[in-house]
Design a protein around this motif. Structure first.
Motif: not given
Length: 240
Positions: A189-215
């Protein structure tokens, strides 16, 4: 999904250094997240901590030394072992920027301090920018820093770094183009609401391959990672 090298490539090379960013760039990284502070003589320098101890092994604060003095230190005291001391000093931001012309985009995190310091830091960034730059997004945990940049350069991209699960009101008030959230708080929901506002969604600090895949599956626009050499081929594979 875009991969940002965190402080260059913090898990692979000396963080926030020219050699660290060149290491990552040599592996195809074209997007970087770095940290900016002020030296004693008011220059923008690239370092995360207020103290010099962790990265250089030298006691004292960044703001107690000139940009020349900071460059003569070596920021390879912490983290992965690194051969040699070439380009491992704490660099002026302008020097790092000029040495990596191949970079497509920078997230410039302003590290906050006192009110007076924040005014000086924002002023230095505004002076360096001169005009809105498409290859830079100015970011911070401190909204007042972003507000100062936006007031001086209304078209400059700014991004709020946050661990809040309800950050959109602050982002809207700032006119922010980027939501830069800790990965643990990001839900659909947060990602979708940010995208509706035209925002770029970036996230930190992601060092796990499985988490990157989920994101990636959640539709996150970019990940900031200490290990871009791992993340780059993974994201390329996910895109196929």
């Amino acid at each position: 999904m875009i991969v940002y090298g965190h402080r260059g490539a913090r898990g692979e090379a000396p963080e926030n250094t020219i050699t660290g960013c060149q290491h990552a760039a040599g592996r195809g990284v074209r997007h970087f997240e770095i940290d900016l502070r002020l030296s004693a003589d008011g220059e923008l320098v690239v370092i995360h901590d207020e103290s010099l101890q962790r990265t250089t092994g030298v006691r004292g604060k960044v703001g107690s030394r000139s940009a020349d003095e900071l460059w003569r230190l070596h920021a390879n005291h912490d983290g992965t072992p690194w051969p040699g001391k070439r380009d491992t000093g704490i660099p002026r931001w302008n020097t790092l920027y000029r040495r990596l012309p191949q970079v497509k985009h920078w997230q410039l995190e302003l590290k906050a301090g006192s009110k007076g310091y924040n005014r000086d830091l924002a002023g230095a960034v505004i002076q360096w920018l001169g005009k809105p730059r498409r290859d830079c997004t100015v970011t911070s945990f401190e909204p007042s820093l972003l507000q100062m940049v936006s007031e001086a350069l209304p078209k400059q991209s700014v991004g709020l770094i946050t661990e809040s699960r309800s950050p959109l009101r602050k982002l809207d008030a700032l006119g922010a183009s980027h939501l830069i959230a800790h990965w643990k708080i990001l839900k659909q929901p947060l990602i979708e609401q940010a995208h509706k506002r035209g925002m770029h969604v970036s996230t930190w600090t992601v060092n796990d391959a499985s988490v990157i895949t989920k994101l990636y599956k959640l539709g996150v626009d970019s990940v900031i990672t200490d290990y871009p050499s791992m993340a780059m081929p993974l994201v390329a594979q996910l895109k196929r």
